[in-house]
Motif scaffolding. Structure first.
Motif, mmCIF file in Angstrom:
data_model
loop_
_atom_site.group_PDB
_atom_site.id
_atom_site.type_symbol
_atom_site.label_atom_id
_atom_site.label_comp_id
_atom_site.label_asym_id
_atom_site.label_seq_id
_atom_site.Cartn_x
_atom_site.Cartn_y
_atom_site.Cartn_z
ATOM 1 N N LEU A 218 0.837 -1.201 0.000
ATOM 2 C CA LEU A 218 0.000 0.000 0.000
ATOM 3 C C LEU A 218 0.872 1.251 0.000
ATOM 4 O O LEU A 218 0.570 2.238 -0.680
ATOM 5 C CB LEU A 218 -0.928 -0.006 1.207
ATOM 6 N N GLU A 219 1.950 1.199 0.752
ATOM 7 C CA GLU A 219 2.872 2.328 0.769
ATOM 8 C C GLU A 219 3.587 2.452 -0.572
ATOM 9 O O GLU A 219 3.856 3.566 -1.050
ATOM 10 C CB GLU A 219 3.893 2.155 1.898
ATOM 11 N N GLU A 220 3.883 1.308 -1.184
ATOM 12 C CA GLU A 220 4.495 1.328 -2.511
ATOM 13 C C GLU A 220 3.573 1.999 -3.512
ATOM 14 O O GLU A 220 4.019 2.760 -4.386
ATOM 15 C CB GLU A 220 4.820 -0.099 -2.974
ATOM 16 N N PHE A 221 2.274 1.709 -3.389
ATOM 17 C CA PHE A 221 1.308 2.321 -4.302
ATOM 18 C C PHE A 221 1.310 3.842 -4.144
ATOM 19 O O PHE A 221 1.271 4.581 -5.138
ATOM 20 C CB PHE A 221 -0.091 1.769 -4.045
ATOM 21 N N LYS A 222 1.355 4.313 -2.918
ATOM 22 C CA LYS A 222 1.394 5.760 -2.690
ATOM 23 C C LYS A 222 2.627 6.382 -3.347
ATOM 24 O O LYS A 222 2.554 7.466 -3.930
ATOM 25 C CB LYS A 222 1.399 6.067 -1.195
ATOM 26 N N MET A 223 3.749 5.685 -3.260
ATOM 27 C CA MET A 223 4.992 6.209 -3.807
ATOM 28 C C MET A 223 4.980 6.264 -5.335
ATOM 29 O O MET A 223 5.787 6.975 -5.940
ATOM 30 C CB MET A 223 6.170 5.359 -3.333
ATOM 31 N N LEU A 224 4.088 5.515 -5.970
ATOM 32 C CA LEU A 224 4.004 5.529 -7.433
ATOM 33 C C LEU A 224 3.351 6.797 -7.966
ATOM 34 O O LEU A 224 3.402 7.066 -9.170
ATOM 35 C CB LEU A 224 3.219 4.309 -7.933
ATOM 36 N N ASN A 225 2.731 7.565 -7.071
ATOM 37 C CA ASN A 225 2.041 8.787 -7.479
ATOM 38 C C ASN A 225 2.840 10.014 -7.046
ATOM 39 O O ASN A 225 3.106 10.193 -5.856
ATOM 40 C CB ASN A 225 0.647 8.835 -6.857
ATOM 41 N N PRO A 226 3.230 10.866 -7.987
ATOM 42 C CA PRO A 226 3.999 12.060 -7.628
ATOM 43 C C PRO A 226 3.147 13.031 -6.811
ATOM 44 O O PRO A 226 1.916 13.005 -6.858
ATOM 45 C CB PRO A 226 4.378 12.661 -8.986
ATOM 46 N N SER A 227 3.801 13.904 -6.078
ATOM 47 C CA SER A 227 3.108 14.854 -5.203
ATOM 48 C C SER A 227 2.544 16.024 -5.999
ATOM 49 O O SER A 227 2.925 17.186 -5.810
ATOM 50 C CB SER A 227 4.067 15.351 -4.116
ATOM 51 N N ILE A 228 1.656 15.701 -6.917
ATOM 52 C CA ILE A 228 0.997 16.701 -7.763
ATOM 53 C C ILE A 228 -0.502 16.452 -7.715
ATOM 54 O O ILE A 228 -0.949 15.322 -7.948
ATOM 55 C CB ILE A 228 1.499 16.623 -9.220
ATOM 56 N N ASN A 249 0.852 6.544 -13.784
ATOM 57 C CA ASN A 249 0.289 7.645 -13.007
ATOM 58 C C ASN A 249 -0.150 8.805 -13.896
ATOM 59 O O ASN A 249 -0.042 8.746 -15.126
ATOM 60 C CB ASN A 249 1.259 8.100 -11.914
ATOM 61 N N ALA A 250 -0.613 9.873 -13.272
ATOM 62 C CA ALA A 250 -1.220 10.984 -14.003
ATOM 63 C C ALA A 250 -0.247 11.748 -14.882
ATOM 64 O O ALA A 250 -0.676 12.429 -15.821
ATOM 65 C CB ALA A 250 -1.881 11.944 -13.019
ATOM 66 N N VAL A 251 1.050 11.655 -14.616
ATOM 67 C CA VAL A 251 2.032 12.357 -15.435
ATOM 68 C C VAL A 251 2.752 11.415 -16.396
ATOM 69 O O VAL A 251 3.746 11.779 -17.020
ATOM 70 C CB VAL A 251 3.054 13.094 -14.541
ATOM 71 N N GLY A 252 2.265 10.188 -16.515
ATOM 72 C CA GLY A 252 2.832 9.233 -17.462
ATOM 73 C C GLY A 252 3.930 8.357 -16.904
ATOM 74 O O GLY A 252 4.482 7.521 -17.635
ATOM 75 N N GLY A 253 4.270 8.521 -15.627
ATOM 76 C CA GLY A 253 5.293 7.668 -15.016
ATOM 77 C C GLY A 253 4.795 6.250 -14.828
ATOM 78 O O GLY A 253 3.611 6.022 -14.559
ATOM 79 N N MET A 254 5.704 5.299 -14.975
ATOM 80 C CA MET A 254 5.343 3.885 -14.866
ATOM 81 C C MET A 254 5.943 3.271 -13.614
ATOM 82 O O MET A 254 7.032 3.647 -13.171
ATOM 83 C CB MET A 254 5.843 3.114 -16.097
ATOM 84 N N GLY A 255 5.220 2.339 -13.034
ATOM 85 C CA GLY A 255 5.695 1.611 -11.861
ATOM 86 C C GLY A 255 5.021 0.258 -11.786
ATOM 87 O O GLY A 255 4.081 -0.029 -12.541
#
Length: 291
Positions: A218-228, A249-255
């Motif tokens: 769950l913490e890993e999931f949070k880290m996949l999303n940038p602070s935007i 994520n919303a800016v196109g980053g992959m995880g």
């Protein structure tokens, strides 16, 4: 090539299908052709009289530029190239002007707007294909009975659902709860929302379903999303294949998160008895039957 004595402008159109790969960039590091994502206009350097230009050279040039643009290895593109020769006002140099249009063929990394479907409550459109899978249904996530937070859609592999689609609603629901049936869950925001509220809502839905196992995910999931903070129209994708969830994520980053417990809990969030969007679940079951 055109005869050097020919003064009249002429055009030769050649349509070729090429397969681009990133190693082509290394073969033509000095390429001056600039290829945009879907189309490009490239001008090659002038050629002197008696200089022979072969279309194969341009194909290599365009291929290298496609690799430079990140179209990706094993992506096939159709390139239509027009060669036009004209006489310059100041000398007899031959000028080669190349115009090429690139049509992307669906791959596992593309989202193509093919037969878009509208989520009726929000009006948000979902493309007919996503990550190589087919759209089967969508719905809306409602909070406090009236706030439409986001629209959510599901894409599945038609081959994996070939036998399931003929079964009952209950059997289809069981299949949707099984992460071994590949699918992509696509979320499109209907309003602005802080990233903390977005991740907290998903974590709160996942945690009780994970029953104390792999909670570090769950913490890993949070880290996949940038602070935007998320704005209206922001998109996120969760592709589930067995014990692996690939996240965009919303800016196109992959995880990626690898956990069978996490993936099964995520399936239950959207397709279980207490699905966060009942309208989405119902539409997906109906869509699978119509595959």
């Amino acid at each position: 090539p055109y005869p050097s004595h020919k003064k009249k402008a002429s055009t030769l159109t050649i349509t070729t299908m090429i397969s681009t790969s990133r190693h082509l960039l290394r073969q033509s590091p000095t390429s001056s052709c600039s290829l945009r994502r879907f189309s490009t206009v490239a001008a090659a350097r002038p050629f002197k009289n008696n200089t022979t230009h072969h279309p194969s050279n341009s194909r290599r040039l365009i291929s290298a530029s496609a690799a430079a643009a990140g179209i990706g290895a094993a992506t096939v593109v159709v390139v239509t190239t027009s060669y036009r020769r004209r006489q310059c006002h100041d000398d007899d140099d031959d000028v080669l002007a190349a115009k090429c249009s690139v049509k992307r063929i669906p791959s596992n990394a593309d989202v193509l707007m093919l037969a878009p479907q509208k989520e009726p409550s929000t009006g948000i459109l979902f493309p007919g294909a996503c990550n190589g899978m087919r759209f089967v249904g969508c719905g809306v996530r409602v909070k406090w009975h009236f706030v439409k937070v986001y629209a959510v859609g599901t894409y599945v592999d038609p081959l994996s659902m070939a036998a399931v689609k003929k079964q009952s609603d209950g059997d289809i629901e069981k299949s949707l709860l099984d992460p071994n049936y590949p699918r992509t869950i696509r979320i499109v925001m209907n309003r602005t929302l802080s990233i903390e509220k977005y991740t907290s809502a998903i974590v709160e839905a996942l945690e009780p379903r994970m029953e104390g196992v792999d909670l570090d995910k769950l913490e890993e999931f949070k880290m996949l999303n940038p602070s935007i903070d998320l704005v209206e129209g922001a998109e996120m994708e969760m592709t589930i294949r067995g014990d692996t969830m690939l996240y965009k994520n919303a800016v196109g980053g992959m995880g990626m998160i690898q956990s069978d417990v996490f993936c099964r809990a995520l399936c239950d969030v959207y397709y279980g008895k207490d699905a966060v969007s009942p309208s989405h679940k119902e539409d997906v079951i109906k869509g699978i039957k119509g595959l």
